[in-house]
Design a protein around this motif. Structure first.
Motif, PDB file in Angstrom:
ATOM      1  N   UNK A  16      24.101  -3.034  -0.813  1.00 15.65           N
ATOM      2  CA  UNK A  16      22.803  -3.631  -2.034  1.00 15.65           C
ATOM      3  C   UNK A  16      22.355  -4.881  -1.696  1.00 15.65           C
ATOM      4  N   UNK A  17      21.276  -5.388  -1.997  1.00 15.09           N
ATOM      5  CA  UNK A  17      20.697  -6.624  -1.928  1.00 15.09           C
ATOM      6  C   UNK A  17      21.201  -7.563  -2.960  1.00 15.09           C
ATOM      7  N   UNK A  18      21.505  -8.790  -2.939  1.00 16.11           N
ATOM      8  CA  UNK A  18      21.290  -9.785  -1.885  1.00 16.11           C
ATOM      9  C   UNK A  18      22.255  -9.560  -0.864  1.00 16.11           C
ATOM     10  N   UNK A  19      21.952  -9.691   0.418  1.00 22.58           N
ATOM     11  CA  UNK A  19      23.056 -10.037   1.500  1.00 22.58           C
ATOM     12  C   UNK A  19      23.212 -11.691   1.505  1.00 22.58           C
ATOM     13  N   UNK A  31      24.844  -0.614   9.972  1.00 24.25           N
ATOM     14  CA  UNK A  31      24.680  -0.825   8.375  1.00 24.25           C
ATOM     15  C   UNK A  31      23.622  -2.017   8.195  1.00 24.25           C
ATOM     16  N   UNK A  32      23.211  -2.801   8.900  1.00 15.85           N
ATOM     17  CA  UNK A  32      22.413  -3.709   8.970  1.00 15.85           C
ATOM     18  C   UNK A  32      20.883  -2.792   9.254  1.00 15.85           C
ATOM     19  N   UNK A  33      20.849  -1.971  10.225  1.00 16.58           N
ATOM     20  CA  UNK A  33      19.694  -1.096  10.649  1.00 16.58           C
ATOM     21  C   UNK A  33      19.335  -0.432   9.329  1.00 16.58           C
ATOM     22  N   UNK A  66      10.146 -10.107   0.518  1.00 13.52           N
ATOM     23  CA  UNK A  66      11.769 -10.400   0.791  1.00 13.52           C
ATOM     24  C   UNK A  66      12.032 -11.904   0.545  1.00 13.52           C
ATOM     25  N   UNK A  67      12.855 -12.081  -0.329  1.00 14.58           N
ATOM     26  CA  UNK A  67      13.024 -13.804  -0.417  1.00 14.58           C
ATOM     27  C   UNK A  67      14.094 -14.071   0.441  1.00 14.58           C
ATOM     28  N   UNK A  68      14.038 -15.345   1.017  1.00 13.42           N
ATOM     29  CA  UNK A  68      15.065 -15.792   1.874  1.00 13.42           C
ATOM     30  C   UNK A  68      15.436 -17.232   1.468  1.00 13.42           C
ATOM     31  N   UNK A 119      23.070 -17.757   4.590  1.00 16.47           N
ATOM     32  CA  UNK A 119      21.721 -17.118   4.573  1.00 16.47           C
ATOM     33  C   UNK A 119      21.871 -16.210   3.471  1.00 16.47           C
ATOM     34  N   UNK A 120      20.777 -16.093   2.338  1.00 20.39           N
ATOM     35  CA  UNK A 120      20.767 -15.157   1.712  1.00 20.39           C
ATOM     36  C   UNK A 120      19.300 -14.378   1.769  1.00 20.39           C
TER      37      UNK A 120
END
Length: 240
Positions: free
Chosen positions: A7-10, A90-92, A193-195, A235-236
């Motif tokens: 789930x987000x966030x990563x 998983x990333x894909x 998508x917040x970064x 990185x979030x």
């Protein structure tokens, strides 16, 4: 493709090698953009950013090549990821389902470069796309892929892109960047998508070679207008 993803966030960490390009709009594929977003142009040339990323830890560890178009949405600037390749399922899966990122599978080879005369450390990397985008020519549709025959073994495919990045000047600070991606979904809605990114920046020199029959053919023979690396970043991606 697996349906399981975080789930987000990563929360990710690693090293990033980025470049800014100016490419005539007529030479680019017609990528879908979010409703109301316009690609930013300078004298008829679009702003693109490429990111070669080695995610070494955090929630996931994988490698990625991402190309994004700088867009204006109302009075704000953002970016839309138009091509993404990763080497982790998983990333894909998570990138597609959580944020509508057009991720495709690929095979990467990352090789650190030691310091050399007039340069600090660097990177040599290659990517070979294995998804449907791997054999698409933006001008003429599907392109035939020519493997390289070897007298001593099976044919091997030439990488779709390779990069050499060398740090020229390491800046004595740690930067914090907040930005966002704006991604179109298939149902006509958009995803913001917040970064949040922090790391140690360096001014770099970057050169890319791409196959003219591949998905990055629009960069063939071009040089970026600026390049930088970000070492030991945190990185979030996404929000709670």
């Amino acid at each position: 493709m697996t349906r399981h993803h975080l789930p987000e966030p990563w929360h990710l960490r690693g090293d990033m090698y980025t470049a800014l390009w100016l490419v005539p709009g007529r030479d680019l594929p017609t990528w879908p953009l979010p409703e109301g977003a316009r690609a930013v142009s300078v004298s008829g040339r679009r702003l693109l950013v490429t990111f070669w990323v080695d995610y070494t830890g955090g929630d996931l560890a994988y490698r990625e090549l991402l190309a994004a178009v700088v867009v204006r949405h109302g009075v704000r600037l953002a970016a839309t990821a138009v091509q993404v390749w990763v080497d982790d399922e998983g990333s894909l899966s998570g990138g597609r389902r959580l944020w509508a990122l057009p991720k495709e599978p690929a095979v990467f080879a990352f090789t650190p470069l030691p310091p050399a005369r007039h340069h600090l450390a660097g990177l040599h990397a290659t990517v070979t796309a294995s998804g449907p985008a791997g054999g698409v020519d933006s001008a003429s549709g599907p392109a035939r892929q020519e493997p390289h025959a070897s007298p001593s073994g099976p044919a091997r495919q030439e990488p779709h892109a390779s990069v050499v990045s060398r740090d020229l000047l390491r800046l004595p600070l740690r930067v914090l960047v907040r930005a966002h991606l704006l991604q179109p979904r298939g149902d006509g809605t958009d995803c913001r998508v917040p970064l949040r990114l922090a790391g140690r920046p360096s001014v770099s020199r970057l050169r890319m070679r791409v196959r003219r029959d591949g998905p990055l053919a629009y960069l063939a023979g071009r040089r970026p207008v600026a390049a930088a690396s970000l070492r030991d970043f945190r990185f979030t991606v996404g929000s709670r």
